[in-house]
Motif scaffolding. Structure first.
Motif, PDB file in Angstrom:
ATOM      1  N   ALA A 129       0.827  -1.208   0.000  1.00  0.00           N
ATOM      2  CA  ALA A 129       0.000   0.000   0.000  1.00  0.00           C
ATOM      3  C   ALA A 129       0.862   1.259   0.000  1.00  0.00           C
ATOM      4  N   ASP A 130       0.194   2.402  -0.100  1.00  0.00           N
ATOM      5  CA  ASP A 130       0.847   3.714  -0.206  1.00  0.00           C
ATOM      6  C   ASP A 130       2.004   3.865   0.780  1.00  0.00           C
ATOM      7  N   PRO A 131       3.232   4.014   0.263  1.00  0.00           N
ATOM      8  CA  PRO A 131       4.411   4.092   1.138  1.00  0.00           C
ATOM      9  C   PRO A 131       4.848   5.525   1.456  1.00  0.00           C
ATOM     10  N   SER A 132       3.980   6.514   1.247  1.00  0.00           N
ATOM     11  CA  SER A 132       4.390   7.914   1.363  1.00  0.00           C
ATOM     12  C   SER A 132       4.938   8.243   2.746  1.00  0.00           C
ATOM     13  N   GLN A 133       4.344   7.693   3.804  1.00  0.00           N
ATOM     14  CA  GLN A 133       4.852   7.963   5.153  1.00  0.00           C
ATOM     15  C   GLN A 133       6.250   7.368   5.344  1.00  0.00           C
ATOM     16  N   VAL A 141       6.619   4.097  -8.391  1.00  0.00           N
ATOM     17  CA  VAL A 141       5.785   3.546  -9.452  1.00  0.00           C
ATOM     18  C   VAL A 141       4.619   2.767  -8.828  1.00  0.00           C
ATOM     19  N   PRO A 142       3.382   3.251  -8.982  1.00  0.00           N
ATOM     20  CA  PRO A 142       2.231   2.505  -8.463  1.00  0.00           C
ATOM     21  C   PRO A 142       1.806   1.413  -9.448  1.00  0.00           C
ATOM     22  N   LEU A 143       1.422   0.269  -8.923  1.00  0.00           N
ATOM     23  CA  LEU A 143       0.987  -0.853  -9.756  1.00  0.00           C
ATOM     24  C   LEU A 143      -0.241  -1.500  -9.128  1.00  0.00           C
ATOM     25  N   GLN A 144      -1.057  -2.114  -9.973  1.00  0.00           N
ATOM     26  CA  GLN A 144      -2.189  -2.900  -9.498  1.00  0.00           C
ATOM     27  C   GLN A 144      -2.012  -4.318 -10.029  1.00  0.00           C
ATOM     28  N   LEU A 145      -1.972  -5.297  -9.133  1.00  0.00           N
ATOM     29  CA  LEU A 145      -1.856  -6.675  -9.598  1.00  0.00           C
ATOM     30  C   LEU A 145      -3.118  -7.069 -10.355  1.00  0.00           C
ATOM     31  N   PRO A 146      -3.000  -7.945 -11.367  1.00  0.00           N
ATOM     32  CA  PRO A 146      -4.177  -8.390 -12.128  1.00  0.00           C
ATOM     33  C   PRO A 146      -5.203  -9.071 -11.228  1.00  0.00           C
ATOM     34  N   MET A 147      -6.441  -9.059 -11.692  1.00  0.00           N
ATOM     35  CA  MET A 147      -7.547  -9.733 -11.005  1.00  0.00           C
ATOM     36  C   MET A 147      -7.728  -9.209  -9.576  1.00  0.00           C
ATOM     37  N   ILE A 150       9.525   1.630  -5.117  1.00  0.00           N
ATOM     38  CA  ILE A 150      10.265   2.832  -4.749  1.00  0.00           C
ATOM     39  C   ILE A 150      11.647   2.740  -5.395  1.00  0.00           C
ATOM     40  N   VAL A 151      11.937   3.660  -6.290  1.00  0.00           N
ATOM     41  CA  VAL A 151      13.166   3.608  -7.081  1.00  0.00           C
ATOM     42  C   VAL A 151      14.151   4.652  -6.559  1.00  0.00           C
ATOM     43  N   ILE A 152      15.319   4.193  -6.154  1.00  0.00           N
ATOM     44  CA  ILE A 152      16.331   5.042  -5.532  1.00  0.00           C
ATOM     45  C   ILE A 152      17.648   4.907  -6.296  1.00  0.00           C
ATOM     46  N   ARG A 153      18.300   6.039  -6.545  1.00  0.00           N
ATOM     47  CA  ARG A 153      19.604   6.026  -7.216  1.00  0.00           C
ATOM     48  C   ARG A 153      20.699   6.321  -6.202  1.00  0.00           C
TER      49      ARG A 153
END
Length: 246
Positions: free
Chosen positions: A177-181, A201-207, A215-218
């Motif tokens: 779920a939302d990781p903003s915190q 990047v938000p994603l919804q699993l199928p079905m 969360i993409v970090i460089r």
């Protein structure tokens, strides 16, 4: 090809991933071995075949939906558990040199068995705590991509995982779920560990099988020598700004 395989292949094709018959066979062997070993040790609470393909295999491959894996050569999967996301990524992208780090010897035994059963080459399984493994010269500041899937809070994961990434390498934390915190709480650890948030990047699993966030970090520089701290300390005392009391 049965319905589960047809559905899996179709879902991947929507992300421009073409899966070959041999790769489907590897995923099926992976599924069978996962369920068989799960009867004698706790690897997963998900054993229904279609759900394994969605919640483990598809979910693991979601890392490749937003970035090309062909410039990526070396991958470290930290706290891999039953091999997710590392093994599915290796199946799909055989050129990857994969290193798996896990603290439980039984799980490493399972992963070594899977690597052999699937005929995978270029996979190294390391038994040990991430805090200790990240001190090994051959692993530190060394990987193009580091992954971790639902292991701990982000400020903890940063300390456990970023030491493995090379400068300008990427760390992808796979969350539900939302990781903003979590992201807000991890700001200090990113600065301290020489890294920056690139995107979420938000994603919804199928079905309707669930919400995901990647969360993409460089990594912007070499990990300071004092990190990671000794085993257990990152989880016990996560990196954060200390507020002085007067």
């Amino acid at each position: 090809m049965d319905k589960v395989h047809e559905s899996f292949a179709k879902l991947l094709s929507q992300h421009s991933l073409a899966i070959e018959t041999q790769q489907l066979a590897q995923f099926e062997t992976y599924y069978r071995e996962l369920v068989a070993w799960n009867e004698k040790m706790n690897l997963t609470g998900i054993t229904e075949r279609e759900q394994v393909y969605i919640k483990h295999f598809y979910d693991s491959l979601s890392v490749s939906f937003f970035m090309s894996f062909y410039p990526i050569y070396s991958v470290a999967d930290i706290g891999s558990g039953a091999g997710f996301p590392g093994i599915p990524l290796k199946i799909m992208f055989p050129h990857l040199q994969l290193t798996i780090v896990d603290s439980l010897k039984k799980r490493i035994g399972f992963l070594q068995h899977i690597v052999q059963e699937l005929g995978l080459h270029g996979v190294t399984c390391v038994h040990g705590r991430a805090e200790d493994a990240a001190r090994l010269p051959q692993l530190r500041d060394n990987f193009d991509l580091v992954t971790a899937r639902a292991v701990a809070k982000l400020q903890v994961l940063n300390e456990l995982c970023l030491p493995f990434a090379k400068k300008d390498g990427m760390f992808v934390a796979m969350k539900g779920a939302d990781p903003s915190q979590e992201i807000d709480a991890a700001a200090f650890s990113l600065r301290e560990l020489r890294a920056e948030l690139t995107k979420v990047v938000p994603l919804q699993l199928p079905m309707d099988e669930g919400e995901r966030h990647l969360i993409v970090i460089r990594k912007t520089g070499s990990t300071p020598a004092r990190y990671p701290r000794k085993a257990g300390l990152p989880l016990k005392e996560p990196l954060e700004v200390k507020v002085k009391s007067f």
